[in-house]
Write an enzyme that holds these catalytic residues in place. Structure first.
Site, PDB file in Angstrom:
ATOM      1  N   GLU A 275      79.439  63.979  23.821  1.00 35.86           N
ATOM      2  CA  GLU A 275      80.743  64.607  23.581  1.00 35.86           C
ATOM      3  C   GLU A 275      81.351  65.085  24.899  1.00 35.86           C
ATOM      4  O   GLU A 275      80.688  65.774  25.686  1.00 35.86           O
ATOM      5  CB  GLU A 275      80.576  65.787  22.631  1.00 35.86           C
ATOM      6  N   LYS A 345      88.175  63.389  16.488  1.00 34.27           N
ATOM      7  CA  LYS A 345      87.480  64.379  15.663  1.00 34.27           C
ATOM      8  C   LYS A 345      88.431  65.004  14.649  1.00 34.27           C
ATOM      9  O   LYS A 345      89.530  65.438  14.994  1.00 34.27           O
ATOM     10  CB  LYS A 345      86.856  65.470  16.545  1.00 34.27           C
ATOM     11  N   CYS A 397      79.887  66.279  17.009  1.00 35.23           N
ATOM     12  CA  CYS A 397      79.336  67.638  16.991  1.00 35.23           C
ATOM     13  C   CYS A 397      79.251  68.218  15.580  1.00 35.23           C
ATOM     14  O   CYS A 397      78.504  67.733  14.737  1.00 35.23           O
ATOM     15  CB  CYS A 397      80.148  68.523  17.924  1.00 35.23           C
TER      16      CYS A 397
END
Length: 520
Positions: A275, A345, A397
């Site tokens: 990430e 995301k 994440c």
């Protein structure tokens, strides 16, 4: 929240202390300890101790139990606020405690409703109503206020004997089973006037059926090898969080990832960089990306990397694919900086990636001004990333904790699950290890191998049984190479998701409520 004086007279503080300790002990059922029986025993103890209490006292009892679960289980949350958020230690611990108290409201609600709707039959109460309420409140915790589905009871079974059942009923369904087993165990040790054999029969039957179902699920699994494999290399840069967003560290960081990758090009199909491995907007580092793309193409490889993408004035926490020139699908050509073959995301982390009530909170403390805390949200459902023709379903994440979101992005063509993270925010706490455990459960549910690339650990490869087959040490720079067998087939959870167990639990709750009203 303080116990009223009248309640204190009828409920000794010792009982609440024991409830707190029972809740706190459940932390040992999760990573890195994995002592899964502790959750069953602690929950059974709390259930048996709360049964004689009034609804109000039961609420406080389970609030204490829940506060124990979360004040210890997610104590690592304060690390990011203290170390990187600029808050004094007392303030960061205080905010963590407030979060734990909020999360404790969910088991408290389950306990209150259990006492309020208590059927006359202990069997109906322990074996039907309690597991339904527990599962429904855990489900609610997973979406209210954007959701915090951490430490679901089902995750205690990630390495337990019931884990194969996650491919049918998911982690939430395992939460139901854990609560059901705890209810049967509490019934065994209850004091009501029936024989020990009669009280123990439900526990024996449930254990027998659950273990048999778990074994048969594994034996009859629809997930089978395709006979093909993909060579993946995960790069763990171990960039200090204090340096990650400093302008002078940008080029050294990018070059470090390329230098670590270069020796592995000869035997790698797909590289995974974590990430925000490239901690800058995509258009600011176009020269580096073009060069990395050419290197990947020359070596017949693809690089999936975390980066900040930008569309007009909005920034996204994204994954892009470099290289990829052999991809057979026309929709995924060689790298282009235009959003093609990119994942953005969707489920953003409150405070860390967006600030609710931004105009009010940002002026209050440096904590509300963490780097890159103003991201836009990507779509809930997005195409898989295409890397050398391999279809990869990603989660960035925190997103890996939301099973329905990842399920919505897995197709029949998906070959690999991917999650990338930067858990450097949480130091040497249990947080990254619990995060890894959650990712393992997704592999079981969806019947696909999973790779997890991180900045400083846990970087690992997980098979379809949820087992870690290869990993790197935390807090070290390293490269992990693995040849991953590809699978085909569809799990029942992939088809149905959480809906069967949710509908069943809502049905149980409705039945008990109607039964109570009609008895009156």
């Amino acid at each position: 929240m303080l116990l009223p004086l009248r309640a204190i007279a009828h409920q000794p503080w010792l009982k609440l202390v024991l409830a707190y300790l029972a809740g706190a002990s459940t932390t040992l059922a999760f990573a890195p300890y994995g002592l899964w029986p502790i959750y069953l025993v602690s929950m059974a103890f709390a259930l048996s101790q709360s049964q004689p209490l009034s609804p109000k006292l039961t609420f406080y009892y389970w609030l204490s139990f829940g506060f124990g679960c979360f004040s210890v289980g997610i104590s690592w949350v304060h690390v990011s606020m203290d170390t990187f958020g600029g808050l004094p230690l007392a303030a960061s611990i205080g905010l963590m405690a407030l979060l734990a108290l909020y999360l404790a409201l969910y088991p408290a609600l389950a306990g209150y409703l259990l006492a309020k709707l208590t059927p006359q039959s202990h069997y109906l109460r322990n074996l039907l109503l309690f597991p339904a309420l527990w599962m429904l409140t855990e489900w609610s915790r997973g979406w209210v206020l954007t959701g915090f589905p951490w430490l679901w009871a089902g995750y205690s079974q990630t390495s337990g004997p019931l884990s194969p059942l996650a491919s049918v009923i998911g982690a939430l369904g395992l939460s139901y089973l854990v609560a059901l087993l705890a209810g049967a165990l509490a019934l065994l040790f209850s004091a009501h006037k029936t024989s020990l054999a009669k009280r123990g029969a439900p526990l024996f039957i449930i254990v027998l059926v659950a273990c048999s179902a778990s074994y048969m699920t594994k034996v009859l699994s629809p997930i089978t090898p395709t006979g093909k494999q993909v060579n993946v290399t995960l790069v763990q840069g171990n960039i200090a969080q204090s340096m990650k967003w400093q302008p002078e560290a940008l080029w050294p960081t990018m070059l470090k990832y390329m230098d670590l990758s270069r020796p592995e090009f000869a035997n790698t199909d797909i590289f995974i960089w974590p990430e925000a491995a490239i901690p800058a907007p995509e258009d600011m580092v176009s020269d580096f990306l073009d060069n990395a793309n050419q290197v990947a193409n020359f070596n017949n490889s693809a690089i999936i990397t975390g980066i900040i993408s930008r569309q007009q004035q909005q920034f996204y926490n994204s994954l892009i694919v470099l290289g990829n020139h052999q991809a057979p699908m026309q929709s995924s050509p060689d790298y282009q900086a235009n959003g093609i073959n990119e994942f953005r995301k969707h489920h953003l982390l409150p405070i860390g990636e967006f600030v609710p009530f931004e105009s009010l909170l940002r002026p209050l403390a440096p904590f509300f001004n963490l780097p890159m805390s103003s991201f836009a949200r990507g779509d809930y459902q997005q195409p898989n990333l295409n890397a050398l023709g391999h279809q990869v379903a990603p989660a960035i994440c925190y997103e890996i904790a939301f099973p329905e979101q990842l399920r919505a992005n897995v197709t029949n063509d998906t070959e690999l699950l991917l999650t990338v993270s930067n858990d450097a925010w949480f130091g040497r706490s249990n947080g990254p290890l619990q995060h890894m455990e959650i990712a393992q459960m997704r592999a079981i549910e969806l019947g696909r191998p999973l790779v997890r690339g991180t900045n400083n650990g846990v970087t690992a490869v997980v098979n379809v049984d949820g087992e870690i087959t290869a990993s790197l040490p935390q807090f070290e720079t390293g490269v992990l190479h693995a040849s991953i067998p590809l699978m085909t087939g569809t799990t029942l959870f992939s088809r149905w998701g959480q809906w069967p167990i949710l509908l069943f639990s809502w049905g149980v709750l409705g039945y008990v409520m109607i039964r109570r009203w009609t008895v009156r």
